[in-house]
Each structure stands twice: as structure tokens, then as C-alpha cells.
Design an enzyme around this catalytic site. Structure first.
Site, PDB file in Angstrom:
ATOM      1  N   CYS A 132       0.859  -1.173   0.000  1.00  0.00           N
ATOM      2  CA  CYS A 132       0.000   0.000   0.000  1.00  0.00           C
ATOM      3  C   CYS A 132       0.900   1.230   0.000  1.00  0.00           C
ATOM      4  O   CYS A 132       2.099   1.111   0.228  1.00  0.00           O
ATOM      5  CB  CYS A 132      -0.911   0.002   1.225  1.00  0.00           C
ATOM      6  SG  CYS A 132      -2.244   1.219   1.060  1.00  0.00           S
ATOM      7  N   CYS A 134       0.007   4.285   1.672  1.00  0.00           N
ATOM      8  CA  CYS A 134      -0.320   5.319   2.671  1.00  0.00           C
ATOM      9  C   CYS A 134       0.852   5.640   3.591  1.00  0.00           C
ATOM     10  O   CYS A 134       0.957   6.767   4.080  1.00  0.00           O
ATOM     11  CB  CYS A 134      -1.571   4.956   3.462  1.00  0.00           C
ATOM     12  SG  CYS A 134      -1.522   3.352   4.240  1.00  0.00           S
ATOM     13  N   CYS A 142      -3.809   6.166  -0.066  1.00  0.00           N
ATOM     14  CA  CYS A 142      -3.302   4.867  -0.509  1.00  0.00           C
ATOM     15  C   CYS A 142      -2.956   4.811  -1.995  1.00  0.00           C
ATOM     16  O   CYS A 142      -2.937   3.742  -2.607  1.00  0.00           O
ATOM     17  CB  CYS A 142      -4.300   3.778  -0.133  1.00  0.00           C
ATOM     18  SG  CYS A 142      -4.614   3.715   1.645  1.00  0.00           S
ATOM     19  N   LYS A 220     -11.920  -4.834   2.509  1.00  0.00           N
ATOM     20  CA  LYS A 220     -11.318  -3.984   3.534  1.00  0.00           C
ATOM     21  C   LYS A 220     -12.228  -2.791   3.754  1.00  0.00           C
ATOM     22  O   LYS A 220     -12.517  -2.033   2.831  1.00  0.00           O
ATOM     23  CB  LYS A 220      -9.928  -3.525   3.086  1.00  0.00           C
ATOM     24  CG  LYS A 220      -9.267  -2.576   4.072  1.00  0.00           C
ATOM     25  CD  LYS A 220      -7.836  -2.287   3.689  1.00  0.00           C
ATOM     26  CE  LYS A 220      -7.223  -1.265   4.624  1.00  0.00           C
ATOM     27  NZ  LYS A 220      -5.812  -1.008   4.296  1.00  0.00           N
ATOM     28  N   ARG A 230      -2.445   3.471  12.505  1.00  0.00           N
ATOM     29  CA  ARG A 230      -2.020   4.681  11.802  1.00  0.00           C
ATOM     30  C   ARG A 230      -0.945   5.406  12.600  1.00  0.00           C
ATOM     31  O   ARG A 230      -0.087   6.075  12.027  1.00  0.00           O
ATOM     32  CB  ARG A 230      -3.232   5.553  11.475  1.00  0.00           C
ATOM     33  CG  ARG A 230      -4.079   4.841  10.415  1.00  0.00           C
ATOM     34  CD  ARG A 230      -5.341   5.564  10.027  1.00  0.00           C
ATOM     35  NE  ARG A 230      -6.100   4.736   9.076  1.00  0.00           N
ATOM     36  CZ  ARG A 230      -7.279   5.051   8.594  1.00  0.00           C
ATOM     37  NH1 ARG A 230      -7.861   6.175   8.961  1.00  0.00           N
ATOM     38  NH2 ARG A 230      -7.882   4.247   7.744  1.00  0.00           N
ATOM     39  N   ARG A 242     -10.762   7.685   3.919  1.00  0.00           N
ATOM     40  CA  ARG A 242     -10.568   6.685   2.872  1.00  0.00           C
ATOM     41  C   ARG A 242     -11.889   6.139   2.320  1.00  0.00           C
ATOM     42  O   ARG A 242     -11.917   5.069   1.734  1.00  0.00           O
ATOM     43  CB  ARG A 242      -9.744   5.533   3.430  1.00  0.00           C
ATOM     44  CG  ARG A 242      -8.400   5.931   4.038  1.00  0.00           C
ATOM     45  CD  ARG A 242      -7.453   4.751   4.011  1.00  0.00           C
ATOM     46  NE  ARG A 242      -6.374   4.820   4.969  1.00  0.00           N
ATOM     47  CZ  ARG A 242      -5.308   5.612   4.884  1.00  0.00           C
ATOM     48  NH1 ARG A 242      -5.201   6.462   3.880  1.00  0.00           N
ATOM     49  NH2 ARG A 242      -4.364   5.557   5.795  1.00  0.00           N
ATOM     50  N   GLU A 258     -16.647  -7.833  -4.253  1.00  0.00           N
ATOM     51  CA  GLU A 258     -15.211  -7.546  -4.183  1.00  0.00           C
ATOM     52  C   GLU A 258     -14.406  -8.842  -4.247  1.00  0.00           C
ATOM     53  O   GLU A 258     -13.400  -8.946  -4.953  1.00  0.00           O
ATOM     54  CB  GLU A 258     -14.870  -6.819  -2.870  1.00  0.00           C
ATOM     55  CG  GLU A 258     -15.204  -5.335  -2.868  1.00  0.00           C
ATOM     56  CD  GLU A 258     -14.155  -4.514  -3.613  1.00  0.00           C
ATOM     57  OE1 GLU A 258     -13.244  -5.109  -4.206  1.00  0.00           O
ATOM     58  OE2 GLU A 258     -14.261  -3.270  -3.613  1.00  0.00           O
ATOM     59  N   LYS A 273     -11.227  -7.557   6.501  1.00  0.00           N
ATOM     60  CA  LYS A 273     -10.598  -6.703   7.499  1.00  0.00           C
ATOM     61  C   LYS A 273     -11.500  -5.529   7.837  1.00  0.00           C
ATOM     62  O   LYS A 273     -12.015  -4.905   6.905  1.00  0.00           O
ATOM     63  CB  LYS A 273      -9.277  -6.190   6.911  1.00  0.00           C
ATOM     64  CG  LYS A 273      -8.505  -5.275   7.801  1.00  0.00           C
ATOM     65  CD  LYS A 273      -7.312  -4.760   7.063  1.00  0.00           C
ATOM     66  CE  LYS A 273      -6.685  -3.683   7.928  1.00  0.00           C
ATOM     67  NZ  LYS A 273      -5.625  -2.999   7.240  1.00  0.00           N
ATOM     68  N   SER A 299      -5.553  -3.397  14.617  1.00  0.00           N
ATOM     69  CA  SER A 299      -4.944  -2.709  15.758  1.00  0.00           C
ATOM     70  C   SER A 299      -5.963  -2.283  16.816  1.00  0.00           C
ATOM     71  O   SER A 299      -5.707  -2.416  18.007  1.00  0.00           O
ATOM     72  CB  SER A 299      -4.172  -1.493  15.257  1.00  0.00           C
ATOM     73  OG  SER A 299      -5.011  -0.631  14.510  1.00  0.00           O
TER      74      SER A 299
HETATM   75  C1  PBG Z   1      -2.577   0.203   4.833  1.00  0.00           C
HETATM   76  C2  PBG Z   1      -3.049  -0.614   5.963  1.00  0.00           C
HETATM   77  C3  PBG Z   1      -3.816  -0.226   7.085  1.00  0.00           C
HETATM   78  C4  PBG Z   1      -3.917  -1.356   7.888  1.00  0.00           C
HETATM   79  C5  PBG Z   1      -3.251  -2.376   7.246  1.00  0.00           C
HETATM   80  N1  PBG Z   1      -2.743  -1.906   6.045  1.00  0.00           N
HETATM   81  C6  PBG Z   1      -4.321   1.089   7.496  1.00  0.00           C
HETATM   82  C7  PBG Z   1      -5.402   1.756   6.785  1.00  0.00           C
HETATM   83  O1  PBG Z   1      -5.955   1.301   5.790  1.00  0.00           O
HETATM   84  O2  PBG Z   1      -5.702   2.851   7.222  1.00  0.00           O
HETATM   85  C8  PBG Z   1      -4.618  -1.417   9.221  1.00  0.00           C
HETATM   86  C9  PBG Z   1      -4.106  -2.450  10.146  1.00  0.00           C
HETATM   87  C10 PBG Z   1      -4.560  -2.328  11.550  1.00  0.00           C
HETATM   88  O3  PBG Z   1      -5.323  -1.443  11.949  1.00  0.00           O
HETATM   89  O4  PBG Z   1      -4.101  -3.170  12.325  1.00  0.00           O
HETATM   90  N2  PBG Z   1      -3.540   0.657   3.962  1.00  0.00           N
END
Ligand code: PBG
Length: 347
Positions: A132, A134, A142, A220, A230, A242, A258, A273, A299
Site C-alpha cells: 500500500c 499510505c 493509498c 477492507k 495509523r 478513505r 469484491e 478486514k 490494531s
Molecule cells: C494500509 C493498511 C492499514 C492497515 C493495514 N494496512 C491502514 C489503513 O488502511 O488505514 C490497518 C491495520 C490495523 O489497523 O491493524 N492501507
């Protein structure tokens, strides 16, 4: 008049016939024998953060127990994961510099490329690389912005912000090949660009990397549960959000679309996710496709259990285990989780 006449009791339904006693199977020994779901260290994938700007390990405050490690510590960090029985990692990079396009994402000496080279040369870990932009763009989105703008575009952009899908796909291809060249076993695109899986598959095959697998972040969601990540990966959008590319949390049906697109384009593993708030989606994806399903226990899911445990309100080990077991019960084959090491150690 008897009370029965005023409050007639319903007849006992057949399922309540007490010759059928589910509790019999809950006795010690039998309970384990009939258990439907197993959780093993080999089901888990541990996220690892490698930081090109750091020269020592730095704790991530909102993710207790996790650190960003400098390149020189990347191998040691992965060895720690392997010592718990977990066999796979997914790498996230914090680059030495950011720019409007995120060019450090595909640099040969980029943080992910260097870390992947070292880890695959020196350990037996299965290495997935998050793909990605970002963390690499100065605006934190992204992909490339429609007019090529950078962070200085400011909040004016927030209302009509678009990431240029097809221009980003070009960078997706280049990045996938650079990650494979560095030795990645699995490339994991997480930018939610339309067509990203097909673009990667084509680029990898064209460069002779037919054996590198694609684990697609297929469904996602635009989730508030990514907050701590983040901070960890330094990838918060400088303006806007996003929602123009990540999925609306209201939608389940759309996840199947998707996923179908990603299967068509050659995804090997389909990811949902976040995990816990989206177990219905995990289940639907598992039922709809004949491919392994991964779920990312993100997270925020990690941070909230830690926060409650710190207050003494929850037993951390117990809720972590139960969470991962539940994600598997819903249909996930693979769980990406910050609890990987802690849970694996206790299994
Ligand atoms: C990158 C990405 C993100 C996460 C994984 N890959 C952040 C986002 O999309 O903002 C989140 C992982 C997590 O919160 O543990 N795009």
C-alpha cells in the site's frame, strides 16, 4: 379456578426432551474430542513494523508490546516471532522519506525491500509484504491523488478527493515486482484499488514470479478500528478519509462482489478486514469461495482488549484466545493478529 388456567404452560418442545442432553459432551475429555475448531500457531500471521527512520526499537504506545524496529533489528524481530511457533509475518515499512507518489514503496533500497531481503536470507519465516502507499505518500492516501497533489493540497481537497485508481495501478505493479525481487513469498495489496489483484498477478507472472502468492485485502472496510495502526505505521491521511476507496461498513453483499472480482483476477487468499466486527462477512466469504480466507484482527481490536485488561476488567489471555478462536470458527483459515506471539506461546 387454578393458576394453570390463567397462565397455561406451553407444551415441552421435542428438542427439550431430556433424553437429549448436550451437556454430556461437555465433560472433560469428551469436550476436547468433539471440539469443532482448532487454533494453532501455524494459523497465525504476525505483523512486523520496520522503520527506516529509527536506529533503535521504539514502542508503539497504542499497541502495548509492539514496536517499530530499525532495519538492523528486522531479522531479530522475526526470530522472536518464530520462537513462539508462529511461522509467518506480514511486513509494514516506515520509509526514510515520503513524497506525493510514494516512490519509496518500490525503491530497490526501500525499507520493505531491504527488510525482506534480510529476513528471507536469514530466517525460515514465510514473508508477506503489505502493498500500500499510505505509509509512503506525504498526504497519507493509498495511491496518487487525481491531480498529482501532495500533502500541501490541504483540506480543500477533502471534499472532492479522489485517488487516481488507474495511475495507482501502475505503481502497484512496480511495487509488487520489487517486493517479489526482494524475496517476498506473498504480496498483500491493501489499497483497495479496483483491478489491483489482476495488475499484480500480471506483473508478477511477467517478471517470472509465478510462485509468489497474492493475499488480497479483498473486503477492507473504512473502519475506525485502524486508529492505533495509523500511529504505528505513520500512515494517517493528512486530509479527508478513505471512504472513496475502502468499503462502507454498512455493506455485506458488496464484500462478495469484491471477493468475486479478486478471485477472477487471481487472488490466492482472500482477506476480510477488520475481523471481529465483520465475522458475518468472514462467514459469507468462506461460504462463497473455494479459496483460503484470511481475517485481519486489526490494531483497534488489539488495543481495546489491552485497555480493558489494563483496567482489570478483562482477562487478556482469555479474551485474546477466545477472539482468535471465534475468528476461525467464523470461517477464517488464517488470522493476522498482533496477538500472534502471545497466543501462540500459550498454545
Ligand atoms: C494500509 C493498511 C492499514 C492497515 C493495514 N494496512 C491502514 C489503513 O488502511 O488505514 C490497518 C491495520 C490495523 O489497523 O491493524 N492501507
Amino acid at each position: 379456578m387454578t393458576t394453570d388456567a390463567i397462565f397455561p404452560l406451553p407444551p415441552v418442545p421435542p428438542s427439550m426432551n431430556l433424553t437429549d442432553r448436550p451437556r454430556r459432551l461437555r465433560r472433560d475429555g469428551l469436550r476436547e474430542l468433539v471440539s469443532e475448531t482448532t487454533l494453532q500457531p501455524s494459523d497465525l500471521m504476525a505483523p512486523v513494523f520496520v522503520d527506516a527512520t529509527a536506529d533503535e526499537r521504539r514502542a508503539i504506545p497504542s499497541m502495548p508490546g509492539h514496536e517499530r524496529v530499525p532495519l538492523d533489528e528486522a531479522v531479530a524481530r522475526v526470530e522472536e516471532v518464530l520462537a513462539t511457533g508462529v511461522e509467518s509475518v506480514i511486513l509494514f515499512g516506515i520509509p526514510d522519506a515520503k513524497d506525493p507518489r510514494g516512490t519509496r514503496a518500490w525503491a530497490e533500497d526501500g525499507v520493505i525491500q531491504q527488510a525482506t531481503r534480510r529476513i528471507t536470507a536469514e530466517t525460515d519465516a514465510l514473508v508477506a509484504t503489505d502493498l500500500c502507499f499510505c505509509e509512503y505518500t506525504d498526504h497519507g492516501h493509498c495511491g496518487v491523488l487525481a491531480d498529482g497533489a501532495g500533502a500541501d493540497a490541504g483540506s480543500d481537497h477533502a471534499d472532492h478527493l479522489t485517488v487516481d485508481n488507474d495511475a495507482t495501478l501502475e505503481n502497484v505493479r512496480t511495487t509488487a515486482v520489487s517486493q517479489a525481487e526482494a524475496g517476498a513469498d506473498v504480496v498483500a495489496p491493501s489499497g483497495m484499488m479496483d483491478g489491483q489483484v489482476g495488475a499484480i498477478r500480471e506483473a508478477l507472472d511477467g517478471a517470472g514470479f509465478e510462485d509468489v502468492a497474492v493475499m488480497s485485502y479483498a473486503a477492507k472496510y473504512e473502519s475506525a478500528f485502524y486508529g492505533p495502526f495509523r500511529d504505528a505505521a505513520d500512515g494517517a491521511p493528512a486530509f479527508g478519509d478513505r471512504r472513496h476507496y475502502q468499503m462502507d461498513p454498512a455493506n455485506g453483499e458488496e464484500a462478495l462482489r469484491e471477493v468475486a472480482l479478486d478471485v477472477e483476477q487471481g487472488a490466492d487468499v482472500l482477506m476480510v478486514k477488520p475481523a471481529l466486527p465483520y465475522l458475518d462477512v468472514v462467514r459469507r466469504v468462506d461460504e462463497a469461495v473455494d479459496r483460503p480466507v484470511a481475517a485481519y484482527n486489526v490494531s483497534g481490536e488489539y488495543a481495546m482488549l489491552h485497555a480493558a485488561a489494563e483496567k482489570g476488567w478483562l482477562d487478556l489471555d482469555a479474551v485474546a484466545h477466545e477472539s482468535l478462536l471465534s475468528i476461525k470458527r467464523a470461517g477464517a483459515d488464517v488470522v493476522l493478529t498482533y496477538f500472534a506471539e502471545a497466543v501462540a506461546e500459550r498454545l
